[in-house]
Each structure stands twice: as C-alpha cells, then as structure tokens.
Design a protein around this motif. Sequence first.
Motif, PDB file in Angstrom:
ATOM      1  N   VAL A  85      -6.710  25.226  24.991  1.00  0.00           N
ATOM      2  CA  VAL A  85      -7.297  23.890  24.792  1.00  0.00           C
ATOM      3  C   VAL A  85      -7.914  23.310  26.080  1.00  0.00           C
ATOM      4  O   VAL A  85      -9.064  22.836  26.048  1.00  0.00           O
ATOM      5  CB  VAL A  85      -6.254  22.947  24.139  1.00  0.00           C
ATOM      6  CG1 VAL A  85      -6.762  21.515  24.091  1.00  0.00           C
ATOM      7  CG2 VAL A  85      -5.896  23.449  22.730  1.00  0.00           C
ATOM      8  N   SER A 134      -3.686  23.795  13.781  1.00  0.00           N
ATOM      9  CA  SER A 134      -3.148  22.438  13.652  1.00  0.00           C
ATOM     10  C   SER A 134      -3.830  21.476  14.622  1.00  0.00           C
ATOM     11  O   SER A 134      -3.741  20.259  14.447  1.00  0.00           O
ATOM     12  CB  SER A 134      -1.637  22.446  13.914  1.00  0.00           C
ATOM     13  OG  SER A 134      -1.363  23.089  15.142  1.00  0.00           O
ATOM     14  N   ASN A 186       1.605  25.891  16.325  1.00  0.00           N
ATOM     15  CA  ASN A 186       1.855  26.728  17.522  1.00  0.00           C
ATOM     16  C   ASN A 186       2.830  27.856  17.220  1.00  0.00           C
ATOM     17  O   ASN A 186       3.907  27.615  16.681  1.00  0.00           O
ATOM     18  CB  ASN A 186       2.441  25.884  18.652  1.00  0.00           C
ATOM     19  CG  ASN A 186       1.526  24.751  19.081  1.00  0.00           C
ATOM     20  OD1 ASN A 186       1.116  23.954  18.242  1.00  0.00           O
ATOM     21  ND2 ASN A 186       1.226  24.662  20.344  1.00  0.00           N
ATOM     22  N   ASN A 220       2.420  16.875  30.609  1.00  0.00           N
ATOM     23  CA  ASN A 220       3.070  15.910  29.719  1.00  0.00           C
ATOM     24  C   ASN A 220       4.329  16.492  29.049  1.00  0.00           C
ATOM     25  O   ASN A 220       4.219  17.373  28.204  1.00  0.00           O
ATOM     26  CB  ASN A 220       2.029  15.496  28.661  1.00  0.00           C
ATOM     27  CG  ASN A 220       2.571  14.508  27.665  1.00  0.00           C
ATOM     28  OD1 ASN A 220       3.659  13.955  27.842  1.00  0.00           O
ATOM     29  ND2 ASN A 220       1.808  14.281  26.602  1.00  0.00           N
ATOM     30  N   ALA A 223       4.901  15.413  24.843  1.00  0.00           N
ATOM     31  CA  ALA A 223       4.177  15.951  23.676  1.00  0.00           C
ATOM     32  C   ALA A 223       5.152  16.743  22.812  1.00  0.00           C
ATOM     33  O   ALA A 223       6.039  17.423  23.330  1.00  0.00           O
ATOM     34  CB  ALA A 223       3.046  16.865  24.155  1.00  0.00           C
ATOM     35  N   ARG A 286      -3.957  16.107  29.816  1.00  0.00           N
ATOM     36  CA  ARG A 286      -5.267  16.357  29.196  1.00  0.00           C
ATOM     37  C   ARG A 286      -6.063  15.058  29.041  1.00  0.00           C
ATOM     38  O   ARG A 286      -5.454  14.000  28.881  1.00  0.00           O
ATOM     39  CB  ARG A 286      -5.055  17.022  27.833  1.00  0.00           C
ATOM     40  CG  ARG A 286      -4.382  18.362  28.021  1.00  0.00           C
ATOM     41  CD  ARG A 286      -4.040  19.095  26.758  1.00  0.00           C
ATOM     42  NE  ARG A 286      -3.406  20.357  27.154  1.00  0.00           N
ATOM     43  CZ  ARG A 286      -3.021  21.312  26.344  1.00  0.00           C
ATOM     44  NH1 ARG A 286      -3.192  21.162  25.043  1.00  0.00           N
ATOM     45  NH2 ARG A 286      -2.466  22.408  26.796  1.00  0.00           N
ATOM     46  N   GLU A 289      -4.794  13.691  24.575  1.00  0.00           N
ATOM     47  CA  GLU A 289      -3.638  14.517  24.195  1.00  0.00           C
ATOM     48  C   GLU A 289      -3.414  14.462  22.680  1.00  0.00           C
ATOM     49  O   GLU A 289      -3.763  13.476  22.018  1.00  0.00           O
ATOM     50  CB  GLU A 289      -2.389  13.992  24.928  1.00  0.00           C
ATOM     51  CG  GLU A 289      -1.060  14.685  24.611  1.00  0.00           C
ATOM     52  CD  GLU A 289      -0.979  16.168  25.014  1.00  0.00           C
ATOM     53  OE1 GLU A 289      -1.618  16.984  24.319  1.00  0.00           O
ATOM     54  OE2 GLU A 289      -0.277  16.487  25.995  1.00  0.00           O
TER      55      GLU A 289
END
Length: 340
Positions: A85, A134, A186, A220, A223, A286, A289
């Motif tokens: 990503v 996803s 994931n 992070n 998340a 990011r 996010e």
Amino acid sequence: MARRALITGITGQDGSYLAEYLLGQGYEVWGLARGQANPRVSRLRKLLADVQVVRGDLLDQGSLISAVERVQPDEVYNLGAISFVPMSWEQAELTAEVTGMGVLRMLEAIRVCSGVSRGSAASGQIRFYQASSSEMFGQVSETPQTERTAFHPRSPYGVAKAYGHFLTQNYRESYGMYAVSGILFNHESPRRGAEFVTRKVSLGVARIKLGLDTELRLGNLEARRDWGFAGDYVRAMHLMLQAGTPEDYVIGTGRMKSVRELVQAAFAAASLDWEQYVVTDQALHRPAEVDLLCADPKKAQVQLGWEPTMPFDELVATMVEADLRLLSNGGDPDQDSSWP
Ligand code: NAP
Ligand code: F7E
C-alpha cells in the motif's frame, strides 16, 4: 487430462501457496513471470520445480495473449499486482497500470483467446479469478464488511483494486464470462514479503532475540486488521472457481486485532517484553489510514464450505519461529533458499 491453471504473481506469497495447492489437486500449473533476470524466478524454479514458467507482464497486452494461447488454461488466477500500500502513493501511476489496468489486459487476453464477443455464448470458457482486496472498503461504512458493503478506498492501491473488481464484474455481465473476485482480507505466512507489518514484526523479533538488533521501528499501532493464514485463503480462491455460478466472496476470519496486539503476541512468542524494543515513528504513518477491517465471511462458509483453520496467536507464533530458524541458519529473508 490434467486441468491446467495459469497463475500471475507466481513469485509472490499467494502464488507459491496456490501453486502448491493446485499441484496437490493434480493440476498442471503454469506461472506467469516477468523480467529478463528476475531472481525470484530462479528461486521458484528451485523450490517449485513442477511449476512451468511462461514469460509475461501485466503491463504488456501482447505477452498476456501469447501466454494464454500457449498455456490454454482452464483456470486463470490473477494474483500479480503492486501490492504494498505505501508504494502506491510513491508510484501511483505504476500501481494503476499493474494493479488496475493489468486486470483489463488479463481479461482481454482471455476474451480474445476464447473468441468471446458481446452476445456470444461463453460456454466451455476459461474461468477467471481476480485478487480483490479488503482495502477497497477503506474507510468502512459498516462492520463487519460483507459482499454488499460500499467501497471507500483510501490509497491508490485500493482505488486500483476497486477498478479491477468492477471490471471483473462487468466482463461477467457483458460477456457471460466466468469471472469472479475474492475480496480477501489480510493473510500472512512465513513467506510474506518483509515489507508488510506481520513479517516486519516477526523478523524484527527474531533479530532482537538473536542479538542482531536492539529496536523495532513501527508506524500506527492502533490500526486493526483481520489477519488469517495465506494457505487457507488460496483454498478459497480455488473453491470460487469450482462453484456452479460465478459470484464474488468475502474471505477473512471475522476477528480483528490491532498492530499493538500483533506486536505483543510476537514478542511474547519469543519470551520478550515488546515495550523495551518497539519505537514508533511518525514517518511510517500513511497519508490516509484504513483504521479497521473485519470480514463477515458467512457467504463463503455457507456456499463454498470454506473455513479458516489457523487462529491469530498460532499464525504469529509460527511466523516468529520460522524467522528464528531462518536467521539462526544464516538465511536471508529476501533470498531464502527454502520455503517453510
Ligand atoms: P505479493 O507477494 O506482493 O506478490 C505480488 C506478485 O505480483 C509478485 O509475484 C510480483 O512478481 C507480481 N507482479 C508485480 N508486478 C507485475 C507485473 N507488472 N506483471 C506481472 N506480475 C507482476 O502479493 P501477495 O500477498 O501474494 O498477494 C497476491 C494478490 O492478492 C495481489 O494481487 C494482492 O494485491 C492481493 N491481495 C493480497 C492480500 C494479502 O493480505 N496478502 C489481501 C488481499 C488481496 P515479481 O517477482 O515480478 O515482482
Ligand atoms: O499494514 C500498519 C499499517 O502493510 C497493516 C496488503 O497485502 O493487506 C495488505 O495491506 C497495518 C496498516 O498491510 C507499520 O499502517 C504500522 O494499518 O501489513 P500492511 P495492509 O496495508 O493492510 C491488504 C488486504 C492488501 O490487499 C495489500 O495488498 O499495519 N503499520 N506500522 C505498518 N505497516 C507496515 N507495512 N509497516 C510498519 O512499520
């Protein structure tokens, strides 16, 4: 005669598990590989010697048509993508070309090679699987996410995957092609690329345990993701192509954990206290996010009989153990000459 499968993304995590699984099911397996001297192809030839390699690139329409003409597959699994990503912000156009337009090129190769046109019957056709994600849900509108949840992607990667997803649906509706998408959450394994957070953590823990490093730098920790085992998810891909009707499915465990919980579990698996080693770094956050993702895999459970087999703690412990073994034997995560 053995059924024939063509897999793009054969050198990636899922490509290796899917190839092994299909070989075990008696398939003749072909992998599409790019580049003139891709080191991952020589590794593939060593580790999965029964897979036949055909050259091609998702950026090159002609090469995909040639690959389909040569292999004459019964099933095509499109797993090739720019899949990291953060890279999709750095190289947004390349991501759109490979992860998005690559789907169009692969579908066109199949359509042209099977002589399908508008209104023509698409019987005896090549079945097509698209690796949707996803990440298309992004900023989620409901939890858990189902096949009907709206998309709100938060990265160029998620946007490119949404294009590929809708296009696959469109080819099914326009040409009657057997073309489906698995919306996979994931999924991880000891073969996961070292840039993704689960493997970054399992490798980091192993390095610290072996005295090769003193800290692990992460972004992070809040998340949350629905993490499962890649070996389970490739079975779902295959099941989707065996179904009576072509439909899309959400695949995940239905349970989510935070990156913080992942870190706790991984350090605990090596009897270490994570708080002594983990450093957070704003530079690893990011631009936008995806805060949480959690699957509702009911449709796949009911219609395909699919179930995940590996709980989160076991998955994390397996990855840490595998990396401890790898590094203890002097292995290199990018070059490892065996697959766990
Ligand atoms: P991965 O390990 O990053 O593998 C990506 C594959 O794409 C590699 O084999 C790579 O080959 C290939 N590739 C890159 N650019 C290409 C191009 N121009 N032409 C042809 N192939 C190209 O990904 P993965 O984790 O196995 O995931 C497989 C697929 O599922 C991807 O489409 C990913 O986006 C999607 N997905 C993954 C997850 C997950 O959690 N793992 C979840 C949802 C969806 P090279 O060796 O040539 O680089
Ligand atoms: O990040 C957070 C990060 O890179 C997971 C791909 O397979 O799954 C994958 O995408 C979370 C994110 O995976 C670090 O901010 C914290 O919230 O492992 P990841 P991803 O972005 O969820 C989907 C379904 C795909 O389709 C993709 O192809 O972890 N995080 N600190 C970190 N992530 C990374 N990589 N590195 C960190 O240091």
